[in-house]
Design an enzyme around this catalytic site. Structure first.
Site, PDB file in Angstrom:
ATOM      1  N   LYS A  38       6.030 -15.289  55.862  1.00  0.00           N
ATOM      2  CA  LYS A  38       6.316 -15.394  57.204  1.00  0.00           C
ATOM      3  C   LYS A  38       7.725 -15.756  57.471  1.00  0.00           C
ATOM      4  CE  LYS A  38       5.057 -17.038  60.850  1.00  0.00           C
ATOM      5  NZ  LYS A  38       6.130 -16.549  61.224  1.00  0.00           N
ATOM      6  N   HIS A  75      -3.499  -1.354  67.089  1.00  0.00           N
ATOM      7  CA  HIS A  75      -2.151  -1.909  66.452  1.00  0.00           C
ATOM      8  C   HIS A  75      -2.456  -3.182  65.729  1.00  0.00           C
ATOM      9  CE1 HIS A  75      -0.985  -4.804  69.261  1.00  0.00           C
ATOM     10  NE2 HIS A  75       0.370  -4.792  68.753  1.00  0.00           N
ATOM     11  N   GLY A  76      -3.374  -3.717  66.205  1.00  0.00           N
ATOM     12  CA  GLY A  76      -3.515  -5.243  65.510  1.00  0.00           C
ATOM     13  C   GLY A  76      -4.833  -6.007  66.234  1.00  0.00           C
TER      14      GLY A  76
END
Lengths: 152, 473
Positions: B472, B396-397
């Site tokens: 962000k 997933h990352g």
């Protein structure tokens, strides 16, 4: 380190890879949780800067000290997210053991002061949740020590 | 630890002690060395001890230590004998990723990039303690929890086509708000339509490389330098509170004496409490789908305003990274329904699965893997092999390799902004300290993670995306 010296320290952060872990100290359970609240809030904003202009009451009940700690600390995330309240200081805190539904539970009442979220305060971190991971509450030579990991 | 290497990228821990099944890790030598530094492998073993677990306790290439279950852990449980665990889903229920494609090329937005990002930053609330623009009544919130992204579409955020291209159609049907605490609902009200903070971000990206032209084309990825938008966020305080509440409830009901780790607390899937958690979790999944649906709509509006049109902007897909789902899988040659926990893992269904939107069904499900802030992200495609390998799951990352404190000591947010600017990447952030904590160097190399996925067949490479603008929380 000498135990007495350690207790003068309110809390310290411990190494943790993905999230944050801290150890809090207290002469009493009440002081322990108040110091833990400071350790938690300081992961998100500078408590020293927060002016004492608002007051919030916190109540929690739980079947163990660990649950009580998790519930109490979760309240400050709730107060920030829902009531826009930044903790400046836990002013008072009272914990008692009471009988409920035939069993022993812990009941906590606390008062906290702080201020509204506003541009004057930088919020630099987000704690999502207080976890039971590696949670430890111990009484050592009459003083209390707590270790806890929070999800960021 | 008893670790057997089966092939270049496959490792196994055989059954021992209380383990009901073996644990299997998909990783390169370097990634397994990293996983060995923390509790990841022990946690995978602990999961293998849980009642009703099927086949194996799986660990994806990007795994790191979590609470109870490792992040990057996949485990499936029998519905009758097995359990459901909030620690197997994670605190951020349906933390996930949505990817939008456009017909713009990088050169076409180059001069307006700053403006686009500033405007998105204005429109999409981000950061800690930032409420949403919509003031919800608790009545409306309950509608969101039941209808998910469909609620957002009914309110004019995006179109029905987006729903087709969302996992579960953007709505888990088993959702209920009846077993969600007042506290959790209260945390949900102000945060709908907000990005949040931590590792959550929104990026304007460009296509850097295409590995599989045929599949990429089916997904709507046609050219190098084509502009895309990636949204990474979850169910915010609502999901966090549901997890917190049910960990406590399950402890009180079942105790944790027999558990090696308190955060492995669980309930039999079919028990009253198990079902109440499951249905509440589904509601949080829906909230997160609605959240990303609203944010995607605002991104579209900003493109219309700044570029005059959102040319060719269309959703590629929206995936969950933290979820438990009831799915049909094959165990010992027999098809059966299982409760599959994916915590920091992406579903990667291969061609033919009915859950995949009709337009993609003959190639497989799009798998979206974001990198750390300012680094590459990837689009992969689900495979048939993944069914056998990992109950159709992949990474997933990137996964952290440096603590937040260490990152804060080493980096400054402003310095990261300047370095990204040198690479032509704009950055807007709610907090510079938050930027420093999420520095790319604090994460594993996502390139290596997707390489393992590709080589093992958990999910195959389709395209590499790099950021041109980063927002962000």
């Amino acid at each position: 380190m000498n135990e007495a010296l350690k207790v003068e320290k309110k809390y310290e952060y411990l190494p943790h890879m993905a999230d944050a872990k801290f150890r809090a100290y207290g002469h009493s359970l009440e002081e322990l949780l108040a110091n833990a609240a400071s350790a938690l809030a300081s992961l998100m904003w500078d408590m020293e800067k927060v002016k004492p202009v608002r007051r919030e009451s916190i109540r929690a009940e739980a079947s163990s000290l660990e649950q009580l700690t998790v519930k109490f600390l979760t309240e400050f995330i709730y107060l920030m997210e829902v009531k826009s309240f930044l903790l400046g200081k836990v002013e008072s805190i009272k914990i008692e053991e009471v009988q409920k539904d035939g069993g022993k539970i812990y009941r906590l009442e606390a008062e906290a002061v702080g201020d509204d979220i506003s541009p004057q305060y930088e919020i630099y971190g987000q704690v999502k949740a207080i976890t039971y991971n590696e949670i430890k509450i111990e009484k050592i030579n009459g003083d209390w020590v707590l270790e806890i990991v929070v999800d960021m | 630890m008893d670790l057997v290497r089966l092939s270049e990228y496959i490792w196994e821990m055989p059954k021992s002690g209380q383990m009901r099944v073996p644990a299997r890790i998909y990783a390169s030598s370097r990634l397994i060395e990293m996983a060995g530094r923390d509790q990841t492998l022990q946690q995978a073993k602990n999961v293998a001890c849980l009642p009703g677990i099927q086949k194996m306790s799986y660990v994806m290439p990007d795994a790191h230590q979590g609470y109870g279950f490792p992040i990057g852990g996949v485990a499936a449980f029998d519905l009758d004998e097995g359990i459901i665990s909030p620690g197997g889903v994670g605190y951020d229920i349906n933390c996930g990723v949505r990817l939008l494609r456009t017909d713009f090329k990088e050169s076409e937005i180059a001069t307006r990039k700053k403006e686009l990002l500033s405007e998105i930053f204005k429109e999409v609330p981000a950061g800690v303690g930032k409420g949403g623009v919509t003031k919800l009544s608790s009545h409306v919130l309950k509608e969101v929890l039941i209808k998910g992204a469909r609620w957002a579409v009914d309110q004019g955020y995006g179109s029905a086509e987006d729903l087709d291209r969302t996992e579960e159609g953007g709505q888990m049907k088993e959702a209920s708000f009846e077993f969600i605490s007042e506290r959790a609902l209260e945390r949900g009200v102000p945060q709908l339509g907000t990005l949040g903070a931590g590792n959550h971000f929104l990026e304007i990206q460009k296509v850097d490389e295409i590995y599989d032209e045929k599949v990429a084309r089916v997904f709507g990825i046609e050219d190098k330098d084509q502009i895309l938008v990636m949204i990474h966020c979850g169910s915010r305080g609502l999901g966090h509170q549901i997890a917190t509440d049910y960990i406590e409830l399950m402890e009180n009901e079942f105790g944790f004496k027999d558990l090696p780790d308190r955060e492995l607390i669980n309930a039999p899937f079919k028990s009253k409490l198990g079902q109440q958690y499951y249905r509440s979790m589904c509601a949080a999944v829906n909230y997160a789908f609605a959240n990303r649906q609203m944010i995607a709509h605002w991104v579209r509006s900003v493109f219309e305003k700044i570029m005059g049109e959102a040319r060719g902007m269309r959703q590629i897909y929206d995936v969950c990274h933290n979820v438990a789902k009831v799915e049909k899988h094959t165990v010992n040659g027999k098809e059966k329904l299982l409760c599959v926990h994916r915590k920091g893992a992406t579903r990667s269904f291969g061609p033919g699965r009915p859950e995949i939107p009709a337009v993609y069904r003959y190639v497989g499900q799009p798998v979206l893997i974001p990198g750390s802030m300012g680094t590459a992200s990837y689009v992969l495609v689900g495979t048939e092999e993944a069914e056998e390998l990992s109950f159709s799951s992949t990474a997933h990352g990137a996964g952290r390799v440096m603590s937040r404190n260490e990152a804060l000591r080493r980096f400054r947010g402003e310095q990261i902004r300047d370095e990204l600017a040198k690479k032509g990447i704009e950055l807007k952030a709610a907090s510079w300290k938050g930027v420093a904590e999420e520095a790319a160097a604090a994460y594993k190399d996502v390139d290596e993670v997707v390489k393992v996925s590709h080589e093992t067949g958990l999910g195959k490479l389709v395209a590499r995306l790099v950021p041109v603008g980063v927002m962000k929380g």
